[in-house]
Design an enzyme around this catalytic site. Sequence first.
Site, mmCIF file in Angstrom:
data_model
loop_
_atom_site.group_PDB
_atom_site.id
_atom_site.type_symbol
_atom_site.label_atom_id
_atom_site.label_comp_id
_atom_site.label_asym_id
_atom_site.label_seq_id
_atom_site.Cartn_x
_atom_site.Cartn_y
_atom_site.Cartn_z
ATOM 1 N N LYS A 33 0.854 -1.206 0.000
ATOM 2 C CA LYS A 33 0.000 0.000 0.000
ATOM 3 C C LYS A 33 0.884 1.248 0.000
ATOM 4 O O LYS A 33 1.903 1.287 0.689
ATOM 5 C CB LYS A 33 -0.898 -0.034 1.241
ATOM 6 C CG LYS A 33 -1.996 1.027 1.272
ATOM 7 C CD LYS A 33 -2.914 0.802 2.487
ATOM 8 C CE LYS A 33 -4.063 1.789 2.545
ATOM 9 N NZ LYS A 33 -4.975 1.531 3.689
ATOM 10 N N SER B 218 -10.156 -0.986 6.854
ATOM 11 C CA SER B 218 -9.544 -0.761 5.546
ATOM 12 C C SER B 218 -8.807 -1.952 4.944
ATOM 13 O O SER B 218 -8.430 -1.912 3.773
ATOM 14 C CB SER B 218 -8.586 0.429 5.617
ATOM 15 O OG SER B 218 -9.312 1.623 5.663
ATOM 16 N N SER C 17 -9.973 1.458 2.775
ATOM 17 C CA SER C 17 -9.089 2.274 1.967
ATOM 18 C C SER C 17 -8.031 1.477 1.208
ATOM 19 O O SER C 17 -7.448 1.980 0.252
ATOM 20 C CB SER C 17 -8.374 3.282 2.867
ATOM 21 O OG SER C 17 -7.482 2.621 3.747
#
Lengths: 487, 485, 95
Positions: free
Chosen positions: A80, A179, A155
Amino acid sequence: MFSDPANLTLANMSELLKKREISSEDLTQAFLERIEGLNPDINAYITIDRAGAITAAKEADKRLDAKQGEPLTGIPIGVKDLFCTKGILTTCASKILNNFIPPYESTVTSRLKGAGAVILGKTNMDEFAMGSSNETSHFGVVKNPWDKSRIPGGSSGGSAAAVSAGMGSATIGTDTGGSIRQPAALTGITGLKPTYGRVSRFGMIAFASSLDQAGPMTKTAEDAAILLQAMAGHDPKDATSIDAPVPDYMANLGDGLQGRKIGIPEEYFASGLSPDVARVIEDAKKQLTELGAELVPVSLPTTKHAIPTYYILAPAEASSNLARYDGIRFGYRCENPEDIRDLFFRTRAEGFGNEVKRRIMLGTYVLSSGYYDAYYLKAQKVRRLIADDFKAAFSKVDLLLAPTTPDTAFKLGEKTNDPVQMYLSDIFTINVNLAGLPAISIPCGFDKDNLPIGMQLIGRPLDESGILSAAHAYQQATQWHTRSPIL
Amino acid sequence: MPIDPNYETVIGLEVHTQLRTKSKIFCGCPNKFGAEANSQICPVCAGFPGVLPVMNREMVNMAIKTGLAINGQIKKLSVFSRKNYFYPDSPTGYQISQYDLPIVEHGELFIDLPDEPKKRIGVTRIHMEVDAGKSIHEGIVGASWVDLNRVGTPLLEIVSEPDMRSSEDAGAYLKKLRAIVRFLDVCDGNMEEGSFRCDANVSVRHYGAEKFGTRTELKNLNSIRNVMRAIDFEVDRQIDLIESGDKVVQETRLWDANKNISRSMRSKEDAHDYRYFPEPDLPPLTLEQSHIDDIKAKLPELPDAMAKRFQDEMGLSEYDAGVLTAEKEMSTYFEEANQIVSNAGKKNAKATANWVTVELLGRLNKDGLSIEDSPVSAVNLGKLVALIQTGEISGKIAKKVFAHMFDDGGDPEKIVAEKGLKQVTDSGSITAEVEKVLASHPDQVEQYRGGKTQILGFLVGKVMQATRGKANPAMVNKVLKEKLG
Amino acid sequence: MSINADTVKHVANLARLNIPEAEVGSYVDQLSQILGLMDQLNSLPTDDIEPMSHAVDILMPAREDEVVNGDNREALLACAPDSEQSHFRVPKIIE
């Protein structure tokens, strides 16, 4: 040339690499080609580090040839884009960091690299991890590989879509309010949020410091165990990191479900759950019973207050964490600032997207003079009640089972103008962050539109082994996690 | 300084002390003054994305030491909070500080004033926090520069009760506090370099009034003298305002040491709202009693205790003991010099004290020097006092030797030997000189014998002159009296 | 506790965010809506509850007082939008 890595699990690849039936370089090359082919459509990656990945793969092959490989040696993964990676663009999906190349490395990526993993690139996400749909990224929305008109969740939407679409053997995400788990559920993969403090936060760009936690996003619980093994453990650079020994997750993976008590919190099955999700979770309950688990009804009465509690605490911390983005030392700076005030105001207004600004405003407001007690302090107290609910439940059961999301993936754009509706989609995941507990989301079925559905297994603090072995037992008996979208 | 007898001045002081740790408070960068710009920064102190603070153990220990030294309560649980504000030299956009749960509360210290010895001043709290960087404006065209070297310097903020009633109180408080942190070796106390900084909260009220008046906060006070001047200026200003029917406005005022005035800081464009909340990156700080006890057992002797020892064991006056313990360097100097005197077998702390406080300090003050800059070392001053005590030289000669030592340096024993200043104690040669003087001053001898005994001083002077001051004056006296019958 | 345009402007000022006049209204609406969610917490009695600031109960660790960092100046200044003679450069700060 190795051409189709998408159907293998990380564990499979590790085995093949170890036996030298494939090389890390070929595997990496195959993933890179797949990413380069799919990314213009899926948009799972912000940065693809072809050169770095190939170099790392060649290094890994040398170690593997010398029989010095570890389970992750030569395994290509995505990370990420909020983990700082030395020399590689790290944006947090924000314009305000659109040119930030950190001169330092996060502990998570440093440990993964140390264990031999090959970093393919940096995955897309909601800006500063604020979002539930991956629609707030400065670098564009990520599409759900199962239905490209739908959101992948957020997310960690890029990380989830990448695993689902075979654009990496696995990825690393972060979970502040769901997330990792929510996008894992919406894309049909496995996502583990460890206990707060189990994995170091050093070098992980903060959203809400008391809630953020990194974890693996994979095809299987076994893959998650392999990655967690490399990520977990005390870090002297993170004062909130837990100094406790890390168990051998792989050794405990086969513990099974026989005789284990799984709590079914009634509040998670009340109204608001879509019929498809309700049906699929009922099937999963039966499956778990067949595997030897005992289902026990429990109550987590404060659950219904989790959303307001979270949307006070997380934005409050974020409003402070994001104060350092001021256009002075790194990142974006507005053009021709007139004076220092203009520099601050315009850099931040131009550099942050709407959702981030909304949360900064909200967080600033709840901390401001006159409102602190009514909002922030109140929410901290309710947080305690929520954590106490879990403690009480865990005195009776070993695990908790809950749906990960109330519904399957919604359409792109469906909730972008309605922040409250967007926030409500986190209803089943944020309690776990508030209480600091470990939880895993695993695929457990599909809705009528062939969209994946996930369920959560929540464990006691530091009992990642318990939820991983339960998830593994379930995955040994089911096939949901083996399904892939047709691309 | 009673400015207007109808008004009472109320002063509270906030002192920021930079601690002398090796590394910064939350990262492993060096904590040193004066390095090249931005050469002592890292992602943590420079507030880069994703990094985290980790507490310096020694910072906590220094806070405990300081708390114990002012007789404060050391809190077993204290908490760091974030104080949120934007400024270019505050790279994280917040200052990590302690807010509602500081590490020390309820301390006190005692100041010595001519008319009010041992006046108690309460210390509300001591908390730990991080220093900010520096912005540089002067000499840069169209821009300012930011140097972050100082960010992360560990600070203790020491907040007094509003217990001071005059600028003299404030000056004495600062001197005592500075002496304490220097005796503890936690801070170098350098106000000019900013390692010991003071803000003063000042208000006035009519005598007998219960409520405090509106206070102002004075900043930019880089010496004790400036603190005192700024307070006096402010008290006058406030009284003038009230007397002319105006009101004192709560504000921050900057002291201009060149013009000897203070001016209001232009009101910030927005009111402060620091939005304090508990620092999520740092768990609560808990302390074991045994740890506090260990630190307590190892505390060095502090000024008050040392002054008492100087009085009880060395027989010094309260005044001398106070002067000699006002600064760490002073007490060290005195003890070192006194040790030399004792080693010479002539214990006389009073004499040593006298030489330090009168001769040495007199000369240092005249030349505007501090004790650290003294050209006469403690060892050499001790030797000088020992020479007097053993009768090697007279006090009068000693002053000459001292002047020589002060101007050109050197060991008094060598100076005495080289210049032949050794006191003549041999009675034969003194008798010979006395006889010569008596022979050449028959008139004075006559007068003495006629009852005008005060003429003896003149005769002693003549003998001393003849021996260039080297004769032992006591012996000269004795021999003269014998000879004069 | 209702939010109006002044609140939004005040908070934006504290947060150092330039919010154009035209957008103030939508912030008022959205923040009011979100804060509306928060009001349900008032129904919960919490007088004797200890506020929870950290997800897990751990104590403050400490590091030894050692200098471990070398000179990072060039690497860090390289990230800056504007720098000059080893300093971060900003528009003139008027005290």
